[in-house]
Write a protein that holds these residues in place. Sequence first.
Motif, mmCIF file in Angstrom:
data_model
loop_
_atom_site.group_PDB
_atom_site.id
_atom_site.type_symbol
_atom_site.label_atom_id
_atom_site.label_comp_id
_atom_site.label_asym_id
_atom_site.label_seq_id
_atom_site.Cartn_x
_atom_site.Cartn_y
_atom_site.Cartn_z
ATOM 1 N N GLY A 1 0.816 -1.203 0.000
ATOM 2 C CA GLY A 1 0.000 0.000 0.000
ATOM 3 C C GLY A 1 0.849 1.252 0.000
ATOM 4 O O GLY A 1 0.552 2.224 -0.700
ATOM 5 N N VAL B 1 -11.915 -2.451 -10.265
ATOM 6 C CA VAL B 1 -11.401 -1.699 -9.118
ATOM 7 C C VAL B 1 -12.065 -0.327 -9.058
ATOM 8 O O VAL B 1 -12.396 0.165 -7.977
ATOM 9 C CB VAL B 1 -9.865 -1.568 -9.210
ATOM 10 N N HIS C 1 -5.967 3.569 -9.934
ATOM 11 C CA HIS C 1 -6.392 2.173 -10.014
ATOM 12 C C HIS C 1 -5.446 1.367 -10.907
ATOM 13 O O HIS C 1 -5.183 0.186 -10.627
ATOM 14 C CB HIS C 1 -7.816 2.094 -10.555
ATOM 15 N N PHE D 1 -2.397 0.523 -8.886
ATOM 16 C CA PHE D 1 -2.763 -0.514 -7.920
ATOM 17 C C PHE D 1 -2.827 -1.884 -8.582
ATOM 18 O O PHE D 1 -2.228 -2.859 -8.098
ATOM 19 C CB PHE D 1 -4.116 -0.172 -7.287
ATOM 20 N N SER E 1 -0.139 -5.031 -8.160
ATOM 21 C CA SER E 1 -0.723 -6.240 -7.587
ATOM 22 C C SER E 1 -0.460 -7.445 -8.473
ATOM 23 O O SER E 1 -0.068 -8.518 -7.989
ATOM 24 C CB SER E 1 -2.230 -6.057 -7.389
ATOM 25 N N TYR F 1 -5.563 -7.008 0.494
ATOM 26 C CA TYR F 1 -6.128 -6.241 1.610
ATOM 27 C C TYR F 1 -5.174 -5.152 2.072
ATOM 28 O O TYR F 1 -5.557 -3.970 2.186
ATOM 29 C CB TYR F 1 -6.443 -7.195 2.773
ATOM 30 N N GLN G 1 -2.564 -3.895 0.514
ATOM 31 C CA GLN G 1 -2.275 -2.925 -0.532
ATOM 32 C C GLN G 1 -3.424 -1.926 -0.672
ATOM 33 O O GLN G 1 -3.197 -0.720 -0.782
ATOM 34 C CB GLN G 1 -2.035 -3.623 -1.875
ATOM 35 N N MET G 2 -4.642 -2.430 -0.652
ATOM 36 C CA MET G 2 -5.790 -1.536 -0.773
ATOM 37 C C MET G 2 -5.909 -0.619 0.437
ATOM 38 O O MET G 2 -6.178 0.586 0.305
ATOM 39 C CB MET G 2 -7.065 -2.365 -0.952
ATOM 40 N N TYR H 1 -5.178 3.403 -0.587
ATOM 41 C CA TYR H 1 -6.332 4.298 -0.578
ATOM 42 C C TYR H 1 -6.619 4.859 0.813
ATOM 43 O O TYR H 1 -7.617 5.556 0.991
ATOM 44 C CB TYR H 1 -7.566 3.555 -1.098
ATOM 45 N N ALA I 1 -11.503 -1.642 3.958
ATOM 46 C CA ALA I 1 -10.578 -2.380 3.088
ATOM 47 C C ALA I 1 -10.955 -3.854 3.022
ATOM 48 O O ALA I 1 -10.863 -4.484 1.961
ATOM 49 C CB ALA I 1 -9.148 -2.225 3.605
ATOM 50 N N ARG J 1 -14.049 -4.245 0.697
ATOM 51 C CA ARG J 1 -13.671 -4.084 -0.709
ATOM 52 C C ARG J 1 -12.817 -5.252 -1.200
ATOM 53 O O ARG J 1 -12.924 -5.654 -2.353
ATOM 54 C CB ARG J 1 -12.922 -2.764 -0.895
ATOM 55 N N THR J 2 -11.979 -5.769 -0.335
ATOM 56 C CA THR J 2 -11.165 -6.928 -0.718
ATOM 57 C C THR J 2 -12.049 -8.131 -1.006
ATOM 58 O O THR J 2 -11.835 -8.853 -1.992
ATOM 59 C CB THR J 2 -10.168 -7.279 0.403
#
Length: 353
Positions: A92, A251, A266, A269, A273, A310, A312-313, A317, A324, A327-328
């Motif tokens: 992240g 995303v 995005h 990201f 990933s 998880y 990274q998001m 953000y 998170a 969203r994951t």
Amino acid sequence: MGEFDAAGEVVSGALWGRAVERRHGEGHGDGEHGGICLNCGTRLLGPHCHRCGQAGHVHRTIGAIGHEILHGVVHFEGKLWNTLPLLFFRPGELTRRYIHGERARFVSPMAMFLFSVFTMFAVLQIMGISPPAEVGTAAQFEQGLTFARRNTESAIADAKESRARAEPGSERAKKLDKRIAGLERDLDELEKVPLSLSRASGKGLDFKTGWKRLDKGIEKANHNPGLALYKLQTNSYKFSWALIPLSIPFVWLLFFWKRKFKGYDHAVFVTYSLSFMSLLGILLTIGGGLGVTSDIIAPLALLIPPLHIYFQMKGAYRLRGWSALLRTFVLLNMITFIVVIFALLLLGLGLLG
């Protein structure tokens, strides 16, 4: 020759990555102050032309080719020491810092993706997990399978004959019993394999769509399923980049009401990933080759990707833990659709190409 080809893939990946890698913040000692740029004719104010970016001093020797290769790979890999630790343990932060403009310190997302994909397929080639160099027709497949069955049956008969002559309870008898049991299991597996794909499914791929080009591809796949599989595997390598544009809209759906997050965010990201997933595949493949059991590799392959997404998001953000996590969970379900779309794309390319 597989090892040499694989080494070439790694170098190619680094050079392709270097080709898309920006050079912001990198210092270069070659060149001379003053003089004229040999590319655009602008007067030089430093080691590089301030108008077109070309170095003031250019090499014109046979060794310059090797220099360019080493320069590209070494300078590219120099950034790996800053990028890889964050990509693995603080993804992240890496994503956020790159988005916010800290570019010269890290390998760019696309360069990292190209390098990781080339390296992954090189490792697969070294480990013997790669498309076959030669593919045969359906008839050749049937002949090979028939030969394997008969050869296994003959080996079982020989082993049983040796077992009959062995002294009961001896070490040799025990080894022969294990060999017979193993061969019988192999024969059972071979018996489960249909002699041809068309026999397995009744009509196989024998149907018409009305699109001549597609029908021709289906006919070829039905006649030579080995070649169809080869195309599918090679296309997954050539068009792996398509996963990036396929993933970005999904995303974006997770943040479409938040205007502060742009499409570029995005894209960074997703690309970082996917790079991590390729590198994780490399490590797990090497681990399996070194003798790590599937009981260890399988849980790691299932647990690490969701955890990485998880964190990274959450970091990229700046989300709260529950946000998170939600969203994951949604993204993991979306990945199923992404994989299906990608597989259909590869299948279509294989049939139409």
